[in-house]
Enzyme design. Structure first.
Site, PDB file in Angstrom:
ATOM      1  N   GLU A 273       0.829  -1.211   0.000  1.00 44.18           N
ATOM      2  CA  GLU A 273       0.000   0.000   0.000  1.00 44.18           C
ATOM      3  C   GLU A 273       0.863   1.261   0.000  1.00 44.18           C
ATOM      4  O   GLU A 273       0.809   2.048   0.943  1.00 44.18           O
ATOM      5  CB  GLU A 273      -0.888   0.014   1.250  1.00 44.18           C
ATOM      6  CG  GLU A 273      -1.769  -1.208   1.430  1.00 44.18           C
ATOM      7  CD  GLU A 273      -2.503  -1.214   2.771  1.00 44.18           C
ATOM      8  OE1 GLU A 273      -2.153  -0.421   3.676  1.00 44.18           O
ATOM      9  OE2 GLU A 273      -3.438  -2.010   2.919  1.00 44.18           O
ATOM     10  N   PRO A 274       1.678   1.469  -1.017  1.00 39.51           N
ATOM     11  CA  PRO A 274       2.539   2.649  -1.004  1.00 39.51           C
ATOM     12  C   PRO A 274       1.747   3.917  -1.311  1.00 39.51           C
ATOM     13  O   PRO A 274       0.859   3.914  -2.161  1.00 39.51           O
ATOM     14  CB  PRO A 274       3.540   2.363  -2.126  1.00 39.51           C
ATOM     15  CG  PRO A 274       2.769   1.517  -3.093  1.00 39.51           C
ATOM     16  CD  PRO A 274       1.831   0.684  -2.256  1.00 39.51           C
ATOM     17  N   ARG A 276       3.321   7.616  -0.179  1.00 41.53           N
ATOM     18  CA  ARG A 276       4.353   8.642  -0.293  1.00 41.53           C
ATOM     19  C   ARG A 276       5.394   8.345  -1.386  1.00 41.53           C
ATOM     20  O   ARG A 276       5.775   9.237  -2.143  1.00 41.53           O
ATOM     21  CB  ARG A 276       5.056   8.763   1.053  1.00 41.53           C
ATOM     22  CG  ARG A 276       6.001   9.923   1.177  1.00 41.53           C
ATOM     23  CD  ARG A 276       6.800   9.837   2.476  1.00 41.53           C
ATOM     24  NE  ARG A 276       6.050   9.435   3.621  1.00 41.53           N
ATOM     25  CZ  ARG A 276       5.510  10.273   4.520  1.00 41.53           C
ATOM     26  NH1 ARG A 276       5.690  11.567   4.399  1.00 41.53           N
ATOM     27  NH2 ARG A 276       4.834   9.814   5.537  1.00 41.53           N
ATOM     28  N   CYS A 342      -2.228  32.989  10.598  1.00 36.11           N
ATOM     29  CA  CYS A 342      -2.012  33.597  11.910  1.00 36.11           C
ATOM     30  C   CYS A 342      -1.733  32.539  12.966  1.00 36.11           C
ATOM     31  O   CYS A 342      -2.565  32.276  13.846  1.00 36.11           O
ATOM     32  CB  CYS A 342      -3.218  34.439  12.289  1.00 36.11           C
ATOM     33  SG  CYS A 342      -3.402  35.778  11.126  1.00 36.11           S
ATOM     34  N   GLU A 343      -0.598  31.907  12.848  1.00 35.44           N
ATOM     35  CA  GLU A 343      -0.119  30.897  13.803  1.00 35.44           C
ATOM     36  C   GLU A 343       1.395  30.975  13.767  1.00 35.44           C
ATOM     37  O   GLU A 343       1.990  31.020  12.679  1.00 35.44           O
ATOM     38  CB  GLU A 343      -0.489  29.469  13.347  1.00 35.44           C
ATOM     39  CG  GLU A 343      -1.955  29.161  13.295  1.00 35.44           C
ATOM     40  CD  GLU A 343      -2.501  28.582  14.588  1.00 35.44           C
ATOM     41  OE1 GLU A 343      -1.728  28.326  15.527  1.00 35.44           O
ATOM     42  OE2 GLU A 343      -3.727  28.409  14.638  1.00 35.44           O
TER      43      GLU A 343
HETATM   44  N1  LLP Z   1      -1.429   1.800   4.615  1.00 31.20           N
HETATM   45  C1  LLP Z   1      -1.879   2.211   5.801  1.00 31.20           C
HETATM   46  C2  LLP Z   1      -2.694   1.312   6.611  1.00 31.20           C
HETATM   47  C3  LLP Z   1      -1.554   3.502   6.259  1.00 31.20           C
HETATM   48  O1  LLP Z   1      -1.987   3.895   7.455  1.00 31.20           O
HETATM   49  C4  LLP Z   1      -0.755   4.351   5.458  1.00 31.20           C
HETATM   50  C5  LLP Z   1      -0.434   5.704   5.903  1.00 31.20           C
HETATM   51  C6  LLP Z   1      -0.320   3.876   4.218  1.00 31.20           C
HETATM   52  C7  LLP Z   1      -0.664   2.596   3.832  1.00 31.20           C
HETATM   53  C8  LLP Z   1       0.514   4.699   3.292  1.00 31.20           C
HETATM   54  O2  LLP Z   1       1.745   5.025   3.855  1.00 31.20           O
HETATM   55  P1  LLP Z   1       2.903   5.675   2.975  1.00 31.20           P
HETATM   56  O3  LLP Z   1       3.348   4.657   1.968  1.00 31.20           O
HETATM   57  O4  LLP Z   1       2.361   6.897   2.314  1.00 31.20           O
HETATM   58  O5  LLP Z   1       3.944   5.991   3.968  1.00 31.20           O
HETATM   59  N2  LLP Z   1       0.392  12.548   7.032  1.00 31.20           N
HETATM   60  C9  LLP Z   1       1.635  11.874   7.336  1.00 31.20           C
HETATM   61  C10 LLP Z   1       1.612  10.428   6.928  1.00 31.20           C
HETATM   62  C11 LLP Z   1       0.475   9.661   7.520  1.00 31.20           C
HETATM   63  C12 LLP Z   1       0.443   8.237   7.043  1.00 31.20           C
HETATM   64  C13 LLP Z   1      -0.815   7.565   7.441  1.00 31.20           C
HETATM   65  N3  LLP Z   1      -0.912   6.206   6.975  1.00 31.20           N
HETATM   66  C14 LLP Z   1       2.775  12.628   6.683  1.00 31.20           C
HETATM   67  O6  LLP Z   1       2.513  13.639   6.037  1.00 31.20           O
HETATM   68  O7  LLP Z   1       3.932  12.252   6.829  1.00 31.20           O
END
Ligand code: LLP
Length: 415
Positions: A273-274, A276, A342-343
């Site tokens: 589940e990529p 980022r 404004c923070e």
């Molecule tokens: N699968 C599940 C169950 C997740 O909770 C997440 C991310 C992903 C996949 C995807 O993860 P990734 O491959 O994108 O790392 N807002 C935060 C990141 C929160 C991630 C939440 N879950 C940030 O900006 O760093």
């Protein structure tokens, strides 16, 4: 690897000058490179080679329909965490059968919606949620395909806000409980066990914790299969990190090799589940300098994008590279790049070495494709940015800039 490069001193997204783009659509604007997204998708997909696998792009990273439609066309599945995200996937032409639905707080209405669409799998995070899913399945006279999300109790070594595999985290259930739930579910007629799921955190830069977690998860999968549960899918979550400034995350190949090594003797189809790693460095936030000022011995550069547009620096202390769109010669100095909100936390970049930009100049905040627009808000009465998808020489506005009138849609002044 991305497709944001200077051409004769001006930063381009593929064949499109960001200077010309800003003149056309204004700022702040999120700009995505489709070639970069495609490359990242291919690299991740091909890293698994011939092993049975399914890439499920994590929609929460960035849910624009145009991005989802491209990914669906290339064969991607999806990972969603709400009925809203699933509706987006459908609107973009994604396949619900190749989509998994996670999250600790799914409502029965969301479950029913997802089940009717033919969702691939529910990733269930508690005993009570499993009972709710069974009720929904029986009501609709279907067996809801599910996995239990196990919490392997490992420290992913990432920022505490985005670590999800610690024993105290709200996500998933411990191994022993997971096993009991699969046994119980055999007698529940609204359910069908399809897989096992885990996810230990995001922006992972080390593979050790993942390897340790996956060995245990794969062990559970084998035990359950041996007990006769008809499992097919082993979902290992997302989380592979990217470079924002000087991080050195593992390559997709090394990440995939770790996943494959840990899951090899399960004969499962491996789901990843990529989020980022696919979209993060495929997007920049384009912003224009409004003013310069001095405060307490520091030089501040005030820009027209703020923490409402890109929350990561304020929320996680994230450090995104900030570069001038048109390179300028001159003596560089250390500045803080701040937004108009404004923070005091509305600082997009602290202690950045830049040739002091003039008012009106453009800056690009790199690595903003993931968790940028998807976490944007309208705080301080600020319409959210436009989104542009670049493909070669073509730049398409894939979300028009929000208008102030949009901000009070649904409100009633009353009397
Ligand atoms: N699968 C599940 C169950 C997740 O909770 C997440 C991310 C992903 C996949 C995807 O993860 P990734 O491959 O994108 O790392 N807002 C935060 C990141 C929160 C991630 C939440 N879950 C940030 O900006 O760093």
């Amino acid at each position: 690897m991305d497709h944001f490069r200077p051409v004769r001193g001006v930063l381009h997204a593929e064949g499109v000058s960001l200077e010309r783009l800003a003149a056309r659509v204004g700022t702040p604007t999120y700009v995505y490179s489709e070639a970069t997204l495609r490359r990242h998708y291919r690299v991740v997909d091909q890293a698994f080679g011939g092993a049975p696998h399914l890439v499920c792009y994590s929609v929460k990273a960035s849910g624009n329909l145009a991005l989802l439609a491209s990914l669906a066309r290339w064969g991607s599945g999806f990972d969603v965490v709400s009925g809203g995200e699933l509706a987006r996937v459908l609107a973009a032409g994604g396949d619900p059968g190749r989509t998994v639905f996670a999250g600790v707080g799914k409502t029965e209405a969301e479950m029913a919606f997802a089940l009717r669409t033919g969702i691939g799998m529910f990733n269930v995070e508690s005993a009570e949620e499993l009972e709710a899913l069974d009720r929904v399945g029986r009501r609709l006279r279907r067996r809801a395909p599910f996995a239990i999300r196990v919490n392997p109790g490992v420290d992913a070594g990432t920022h505490r806000h985005i670590s999800t595999g610690l024993p105290t985290s709200k996500f998933g259930v411990p191994f022993e409980e997971a096993r009991r739930l699969y046994t119980r579910a055999r007698r529940m007629r609204g359910l069908r066990a399809r897989g096992v799921d885990c996810h230990i955190g995001s922006q992972l830069t080390r593979l050790g914790p993942l390897a340790a977690a996956l060995r245990q998860v794969a062990g559970l999968y084998r035990v359950l299969r041996a007990e006769g549960h008809p499992l097919e899918w082993l979902d290992v979550g997302g989380g592979l990190g990217i470079r924002y400034r000087d991080e050195e995350p593992p390559s997709p190949d090394r990440w995939a090799a770790t996943v494959r090594a840990a899951t090899r003797d399960t004969e499962a189809t491996v789901l990843v589940e990529p989020g980022r790693v696919l979209v993060g460095n495929a997007g920049v936030l384009l912003t224009r300098v409004l003013y310069r000022k001095r405060a307490g011995g520091r030089t501040l550069v005030v820009v027209d994008a703020g923490m409402n547009d890109l929350l990561r620096p304020a929320l996680y202390g994230a450090e995104h590279a900030i570069v001038p769109v048109r390179a300028r010669r001159g003596r560089s100095r250390v500045v803080d790049v701040v937004g108009p909100v404004c923070e005091s936390t509305d600082v997009l970049g602290r202690d950045r070495r830049l040739v002091l930009p003039e008012a009106g100049e453009l800056l690009a905040i790199r690595g903003a494709g993931a968790y940028g627009m998807s976490m944007a808000s309208t705080y301080n009465g600020r319409p959210r940015p436009a989104e542009v998808l670049v493909s070669g020489k073509r730049a398409r506005v894939v979300r028009r800039r929000e208008r102030v009138e949009d901000l009070w849609r649904g409100e009633a002044a009353g009397r």
